[in-house]
Design a protein around this motif. Structure first.
Motif, PDB file in Angstrom:
ATOM      1  N   PRO A  49       0.809  -1.235   0.000  1.00 12.89           N
ATOM      2  CA  PRO A  49       0.000   0.000   0.000  1.00 12.89           C
ATOM      3  C   PRO A  49       0.839   1.280   0.000  1.00 12.89           C
ATOM      4  CG  PRO A  49      -0.908  -1.576   1.542  1.00 12.89           C
ATOM      5  CD  PRO A  49       0.390  -2.158   1.057  1.00 12.89           C
ATOM      6  N   GLU A  50       1.971   1.287   0.697  1.00 13.09           N
ATOM      7  CA  GLU A  50       2.789   2.507   0.745  1.00 13.09           C
ATOM      8  C   GLU A  50       3.519   2.780  -0.559  1.00 13.09           C
ATOM      9  OE1 GLU A  50       4.925  -0.930   2.656  1.00 13.09           O
ATOM     10  OE2 GLU A  50       3.032   0.046   3.073  1.00 13.09           O
ATOM     11  N   GLU A  51       3.513   1.844  -1.500  1.00  8.28           N
ATOM     12  CA  GLU A  51       4.149   2.038  -2.810  1.00  8.28           C
ATOM     13  C   GLU A  51       3.172   2.610  -3.840  1.00  8.28           C
ATOM     14  OE1 GLU A  51       7.363  -1.608  -2.739  1.00  8.28           O
ATOM     15  OE2 GLU A  51       5.323  -2.066  -3.359  1.00  8.28           O
ATOM     16  N   ILE A  52       1.900   2.743  -3.447  1.00  6.94           N
ATOM     17  CA  ILE A  52       0.852   3.202  -4.368  1.00  6.94           C
ATOM     18  C   ILE A  52       0.482   4.642  -4.048  1.00  6.94           C
ATOM     19  CG2 ILE A  52      -1.507   2.793  -5.185  1.00  6.94           C
ATOM     20  CD1 ILE A  52      -1.132  -0.138  -4.260  1.00  6.94           C
ATOM     21  N   THR A  53       0.349   5.454  -5.103  1.00  9.20           N
ATOM     22  CA  THR A  53      -0.080   6.844  -4.956  1.00  9.20           C
ATOM     23  C   THR A  53      -1.326   7.057  -5.799  1.00  9.20           C
ATOM     24  OG1 THR A  53       2.209   7.566  -4.707  1.00  9.20           O
ATOM     25  CG2 THR A  53       0.588   9.251  -5.246  1.00  9.20           C
ATOM     26  N   ALA A  54      -2.349   7.651  -5.193  1.00  8.65           N
ATOM     27  CA  ALA A  54      -3.560   8.027  -5.922  1.00  8.65           C
ATOM     28  C   ALA A  54      -3.778   9.518  -5.689  1.00  8.65           C
ATOM     29  CB  ALA A  54      -4.763   7.225  -5.435  1.00  8.65           C
ATOM     30  N   SER A  55      -4.016  10.255  -6.772  1.00  5.94           N
ATOM     31  CA  SER A  55      -4.250  11.690  -6.630  1.00  5.94           C
ATOM     32  C   SER A  55      -5.396  12.115  -7.536  1.00  5.94           C
ATOM     33  CB  SER A  55      -2.981  12.478  -6.955  1.00  5.94           C
ATOM     34  OG  SER A  55      -2.588  12.259  -8.289  1.00  5.94           O
ATOM     35  N   TRP A  56      -6.084  13.177  -7.124  1.00  4.48           N
ATOM     36  CA  TRP A  56      -7.228  13.713  -7.846  1.00  4.48           C
ATOM     37  C   TRP A  56      -6.902  15.121  -8.298  1.00  4.48           C
ATOM     38  CZ3 TRP A  56     -11.508  12.074 -10.018  1.00  4.48           C
ATOM     39  CH2 TRP A  56     -12.513  12.989 -10.337  1.00  4.48           C
ATOM     40  N   ASP A  57      -7.118  15.410  -9.581  1.00  3.73           N
ATOM     41  CA  ASP A  57      -6.843  16.745 -10.083  1.00  3.73           C
ATOM     42  C   ASP A  57      -7.838  17.090 -11.170  1.00  3.73           C
ATOM     43  OD1 ASP A  57      -5.577  19.210 -10.553  1.00  3.73           O
ATOM     44  OD2 ASP A  57      -4.229  18.318 -12.029  1.00  3.73           O
ATOM     45  N   ASP A  58      -8.821  17.931 -10.853  1.00  3.22           N
ATOM     46  CA  ASP A  58      -9.744  18.503 -11.830  1.00  3.22           C
ATOM     47  C   ASP A  58     -10.384  17.450 -12.738  1.00  3.22           C
ATOM     48  OD1 ASP A  58     -11.131  20.607 -12.997  1.00  3.22           O
ATOM     49  OD2 ASP A  58      -9.577  20.937 -14.506  1.00  3.22           O
ATOM     50  N   GLY A  59     -11.048  16.470 -12.129  1.00  2.00           N
ATOM     51  CA  GLY A  59     -11.766  15.467 -12.911  1.00  2.00           C
ATOM     52  C   GLY A  59     -10.930  14.292 -13.377  1.00  2.00           C
ATOM     53  N   MET A  60      -9.659  14.252 -12.967  1.00  5.42           N
ATOM     54  CA  MET A  60      -8.757  13.190 -13.395  1.00  5.42           C
ATOM     55  C   MET A  60      -8.191  12.489 -12.161  1.00  5.42           C
ATOM     56  SD  MET A  60      -7.231  11.982 -16.274  1.00  5.42           S
ATOM     57  CE  MET A  60      -7.062  13.319 -17.436  1.00  5.42           C
ATOM     58  N   LEU A  61      -8.322  11.157 -12.153  1.00  2.00           N
ATOM     59  CA  LEU A  61      -7.734  10.343 -11.100  1.00  2.00           C
ATOM     60  C   LEU A  61      -6.450   9.734 -11.639  1.00  2.00           C
ATOM     61  CD1 LEU A  61      -7.969   8.913  -8.304  1.00  2.00           C
ATOM     62  CD2 LEU A  61      -9.136   7.067  -9.524  1.00  2.00           C
TER      63      LEU A  61
END
Length: 123
Positions: A49-61
């Motif tokens: 889990p600590e190797e995974i990054t999820a980010s949200w930016d203006d309608g884009m995951l």
């Protein structure tokens, strides 16, 4: 000029290119809408889990991950972007990683619609 319609492994036979570079349409994820939210599940075996990054930016995951296997001197990476057609309540997005599956829940803002316009098609 027509593009090849056969599989990459057959038209790249005899070359040094790994056919995985040219794979498209992989089915490593599932996306559906349920009870007022989008649910995205992504198969990501071999990551912590600590190797995974999820980010949200203006309608884009954006989902990315990187794993170093020092014993085998290998590095595994993953990156994928998903655009959503509705307004998402970005403060309520949640993610969980379990048994190699990342599940991201993206609640849709009630009453919100994405602004857009019809595009005229010339002919």
């Amino acid at each position: 000029m027509a593009l090849p319609t056969n599989t990459p492994s057959s038209w790249l036979q005899g070359t040094d290119f790994p056919s995985r570079l040219f794979e498209s349409g992989t089915d490593d994820y599932e996306l559906y809408e349920e009870d007022g939210e989008f649910v995205l599940t992504v198969e990501m075996p071999g990551f912590d889990p600590e190797e995974i990054t999820a980010s949200w930016d203006d309608g884009m995951l954006n989902i990315s991950a990187e794993h170093e296997d020092e014993d085998r001197d290998r590095r595994k990476t993953y990156h994928r972007r998903f655009r959503f057609p509705k307004t998402i309540d970005d403060e309520a997005i949640s993610a969980q990683y379990n048994n190699g599956i990342l599940e991201v829940r993206l609640p849709v803002e009630t009453g919100a619609t994405v602004q857009g316009r019809e595009i005229e098609i010339e002919g």
